[in-house]
Design an enzyme around this catalytic site. Structure first.
Site, short mmCIF file in Angstrom:
data_model
loop_
_atom_site.label_atom_id
_atom_site.label_comp_id
_atom_site.label_asym_id
_atom_site.label_seq_id
_atom_site.Cartn_x
_atom_site.Cartn_y
_atom_site.Cartn_z
N ILE A 155 32.16 -0.45 23.50
CA ILE A 155 32.44 -0.91 24.88
C ILE A 155 32.96 0.20 25.79
O ILE A 155 32.92 0.05 27.00
CB ILE A 155 33.47 -2.08 24.97
CG1 ILE A 155 34.61 -1.92 23.98
CG2 ILE A 155 32.81 -3.42 24.90
CD1 ILE A 155 35.78 -2.83 24.34
N HIS A 189 34.45 1.61 10.48
CA HIS A 189 33.30 1.78 11.38
C HIS A 189 33.00 3.26 11.52
O HIS A 189 33.89 4.10 11.45
CB HIS A 189 33.57 1.15 12.75
CG HIS A 189 34.81 1.66 13.42
ND1 HIS A 189 36.07 1.21 13.07
CD2 HIS A 189 35.00 2.58 14.39
CE1 HIS A 189 36.97 1.84 13.80
NE2 HIS A 189 36.36 2.69 14.61
N HIS A 206 31.24 5.96 14.15
CA HIS A 206 30.73 6.20 15.50
C HIS A 206 29.47 7.05 15.41
O HIS A 206 29.47 8.09 14.74
CB HIS A 206 31.74 6.99 16.33
CG HIS A 206 33.05 6.29 16.57
ND1 HIS A 206 33.37 5.72 17.79
CD2 HIS A 206 34.12 6.09 15.77
CE1 HIS A 206 34.60 5.19 17.71
NE2 HIS A 206 35.08 5.41 16.50
P1 AMP Z 1 38.53 3.95 16.52
O1 AMP Z 1 39.51 4.79 17.29
O2 AMP Z 1 37.65 4.79 15.63
O3 AMP Z 1 39.21 2.81 15.78
O4 AMP Z 1 37.55 3.36 17.59
C1 AMP Z 1 37.45 2.02 17.92
C2 AMP Z 1 36.32 1.91 18.90
O5 AMP Z 1 36.00 0.55 19.05
C3 AMP Z 1 36.64 2.46 20.31
O6 AMP Z 1 35.69 3.47 20.64
C4 AMP Z 1 36.51 1.23 21.21
O7 AMP Z 1 35.96 1.52 22.46
C5 AMP Z 1 35.61 0.31 20.39
N1 AMP Z 1 35.76 -1.11 20.63
C6 AMP Z 1 36.93 -1.82 20.67
N2 AMP Z 1 36.67 -3.14 20.87
C7 AMP Z 1 35.33 -3.25 20.94
C8 AMP Z 1 34.43 -4.34 21.15
N3 AMP Z 1 34.88 -5.62 21.31
N4 AMP Z 1 33.10 -4.10 21.19
C9 AMP Z 1 32.64 -2.85 21.04
N5 AMP Z 1 33.41 -1.77 20.84
C10 AMP Z 1 34.74 -1.96 20.79
#
Ligand code: AMP
Length: 108
Positions: free
Chosen positions: A30, A100, A102
């Site tokens: 997002i 997850h 990226h």
């Molecule tokens: P991290 O710092 O690796 O935990 O990254 C979490 C990622 O999840 C961030 O880049 C957020 O922008 C993304 N994120 C959080 N909520 C959502 C959502 N509902 N849909 C898609 N991406 C999300």
């Protein structure tokens, strides 16, 4: 269920999904940090990458995860080159505690 990614996996929260199979889902981040920024997420809830066991089970799960990352990046997103980031733990910048990967790309 208070895990955002579990809720996306369950279809309770909307996401721009680009890929789904029995074990994984991939959707657009997002807050994209690149022209293409997709997250590849195992359906099984594991808090962080370092929680996978250091044994054959962990090897299979990590192998499947990165095989899927490569499939999504090259076949689904059509990226010729891409960058992979995994934030592990608070000290590694992890914000969502559900594993997850990226996938970033699409630069000219
Ligand atoms: P991290 O710092 O690796 O935990 O990254 C979490 C990622 O999840 C961030 O880049 C957020 O922008 C993304 N994120 C959080 N909520 C959502 C959502 N509902 N849909 C898609 N991406 C999300």
């Amino acid at each position: 269920m208070d895990c955002v990614f579990c809720r996306i996996v369950a279809g309770e929260l909307p996401a721009k999904k680009v890929y789904e199979d029995e074990d994984f889902v991939a959707f657009h981040d997002i807050r994209p940090k690149a022209p293409v920024h997709v997250l590849v997420v195992p359906k099984e809830h594991v808090d962080r990458l370092s929680d996978y066991p250091d044994d054959e089970t962990g090897e299979k799960k990590l192998g499947a995860l990165f095989r899927t990352v490569n499939r999504v990046a090259t076949k689904v997103l059509g990226l010729d080159g891409y960058r992979v980031i995994v934030n592990v733990g608070e000290k590694g910048g992890q914000e969502i505690f559900h594993v997850h990967v990226h996938v970033l790309g699409g630069w000219r």
